[in-house]
Design a protein around this motif. Sequence first.
Motif, PDB file in Angstrom:
ATOM      1  N   CYS A 139       0.832  -1.212   0.000  1.00  0.00           N
ATOM      2  CA  CYS A 139       0.000   0.000   0.000  1.00  0.00           C
ATOM      3  C   CYS A 139       0.862   1.257   0.000  1.00  0.00           C
ATOM      4  O   CYS A 139       0.551   2.225  -0.706  1.00  0.00           O
ATOM      5  CB  CYS A 139      -0.933  -0.013   1.217  1.00  0.00           C
ATOM      6  N   HIS A 142       2.452   1.557  -3.268  1.00  0.00           N
ATOM      7  CA  HIS A 142       1.369   1.502  -4.265  1.00  0.00           C
ATOM      8  C   HIS A 142       1.748   0.578  -5.436  1.00  0.00           C
ATOM      9  O   HIS A 142       1.745   0.964  -6.603  1.00  0.00           O
ATOM     10  CB  HIS A 142       1.014   2.894  -4.786  1.00  0.00           C
ATOM     11  N   SER A 144       1.163  -2.239  -8.024  1.00  0.00           N
ATOM     12  CA  SER A 144       0.001  -2.779  -8.729  1.00  0.00           C
ATOM     13  C   SER A 144       0.449  -3.353 -10.067  1.00  0.00           C
ATOM     14  O   SER A 144       1.433  -2.891 -10.657  1.00  0.00           O
ATOM     15  CB  SER A 144      -1.032  -1.674  -8.996  1.00  0.00           C
ATOM     16  N   ARG A 179      -9.026  -0.587  -0.304  1.00  0.00           N
ATOM     17  CA  ARG A 179      -9.102   0.774   0.239  1.00  0.00           C
ATOM     18  C   ARG A 179      -7.886   1.608  -0.158  1.00  0.00           C
ATOM     19  O   ARG A 179      -7.975   2.830  -0.299  1.00  0.00           O
ATOM     20  CB  ARG A 179      -9.221   0.723   1.772  1.00  0.00           C
ATOM     21  N   GLY A 181      -6.469   1.452  -3.002  1.00  0.00           N
ATOM     22  CA  GLY A 181      -6.497   1.700  -4.441  1.00  0.00           C
ATOM     23  C   GLY A 181      -5.572   0.801  -5.235  1.00  0.00           C
ATOM     24  O   GLY A 181      -5.209   1.122  -6.375  1.00  0.00           O
ATOM     25  N   GLN A 183      -4.572  -2.084  -7.631  1.00  0.00           N
ATOM     26  CA  GLN A 183      -5.222  -2.856  -8.688  1.00  0.00           C
ATOM     27  C   GLN A 183      -4.955  -4.347  -8.468  1.00  0.00           C
ATOM     28  O   GLN A 183      -3.866  -4.751  -8.073  1.00  0.00           O
ATOM     29  CB  GLN A 183      -4.694  -2.443 -10.058  1.00  0.00           C
ATOM     30  N   TYR A 210     -15.475  -5.489  -5.330  1.00  0.00           N
ATOM     31  CA  TYR A 210     -14.144  -4.880  -5.398  1.00  0.00           C
ATOM     32  C   TYR A 210     -13.880  -4.190  -6.737  1.00  0.00           C
ATOM     33  O   TYR A 210     -12.766  -3.685  -6.950  1.00  0.00           O
ATOM     34  CB  TYR A 210     -13.075  -5.937  -5.132  1.00  0.00           C
ATOM     35  N   ASN A 213     -11.274  -1.741  -8.770  1.00  0.00           N
ATOM     36  CA  ASN A 213      -9.887  -2.071  -8.422  1.00  0.00           C
ATOM     37  C   ASN A 213      -9.545  -3.516  -8.765  1.00  0.00           C
ATOM     38  O   ASN A 213      -8.420  -3.812  -9.174  1.00  0.00           O
ATOM     39  CB  ASN A 213      -9.647  -1.825  -6.930  1.00  0.00           C
TER      40      ASN A 213
END
Length: 441
Positions: A139, A142, A144, A179, A181, A183, A210, A213
């Motif tokens: 998180c 970030h 993804s 939450r 964000g 992916q 979900y 995302n």
Amino acid sequence: MNGHIIKEVLPESIAQELGIEQGDRLIAIDGKEIEDVFDYQFLVQEAYIEVLIEKADGEQWLLEVDKDPEEDLGIEFENGLMDQYRHCRNQCVFCFIDQMPPGMRETLYFKDDDARLSFLQGNYVTLTNMSDHDIDRICRYHLSPINISFHTMNPKLRCKMLNNRFAGEALLKVDTLFRAGIQMNGQIVLCKGLNDGKELAYSIECLMKYLPNLESVSVVPVGLTRFRQGLYPLEPFSREDAVEVIGMIEKYQEKCFAEYGVHFVHASDEWYILAGMEMPEEARYDGYLQLENGVGMLRLLEEEFEDAMTGNTKSGGRGTVSVATGHLAYPYIRKMADRLTDVYPELSIYVYPITNHFFGERITVSGLLTGQDIKKQLMGKPLGSCLFLPENILRSGEDVFLDDMTWGELENALQVPINIVKSSGYDFVDSILKATEDMRT
């Protein structure tokens, strides 16, 4: 602080200019120890960084680096992950590795469940092997997308299927990722009598929450080899089962497309083959997000082939060649070969479906074929001037089959040159026409 051994310094890189050498250790960046490749990639993105290097004689250099944002230093490490791979803690009832025969090379028996490989290589993870610290880092950085093996959204059933009492509560980590964000892509390995039917419908309904995302979910049938002695009793799906699964998935595709503009949940190609149904049109695959799970591979292959053949003016197409593939793709390869020979009358193509005796006849994908099965089934068959095999039949980046037979050994046994074709309709056309450019029947 032990640091990370530098395996290679790229020519004309920042690291080379700074005097960093092979065998040096990276100790820290901006005073922070490097846990693994994610820490390194995150910290190295800054325009100004301070890099602590330990030389072979133990001397430490603190180097100040001014560079373009996100420009790499140009160093590679002994371990690309910069850490040990994490072994899977689950005992899934459907695990393919548990269905492997004895006596194969050791690496084939390693079960990974490492989220870092999800980002680096596209592997799917169950989240049971991830700590709160791991989730926090994803998180914070970030990272993804992350690929998640859901299998079911019923916590109690998930514990049973993964044989892990923490497998149900691990699903709560998805909420944290959502939450933040992050992916995600998901997969469900469907097992008859366990997570199909109403359980599948329940899982799809839960996973839709979900969106957006969670970009896609693939549903694939469990792969069953002939080496299941002593394992959980699983049954193969029938044609009627496949029709039912496709019907449910297509119902949810309509619902998701109406509400979100994406089809979201996808049946792998195997379901359509088993059901005797046509593959969905290209638009239904939402840009082929799940190709690695066998979702849309055959449709994409056909689309690329048709595009390659449209207005095709390539030379070649004289002589005789052969193609071998798994039973799953055989009808499509056969149709493409027939189309080529219609356009090039001086070209002959033998197409051979290879039965997987090694793992069992229920395994129909080309990527799990072995050299010995290909050898036994093609010996004495007309092969023409060369044999074409799909790229996924070999270990990644190597010339070895799953059973350790080499490309060269198979060539010698069959007495014919072997060409490896990428999983692309374009490459299928180009490779055959190039190889037959100067041949005569």
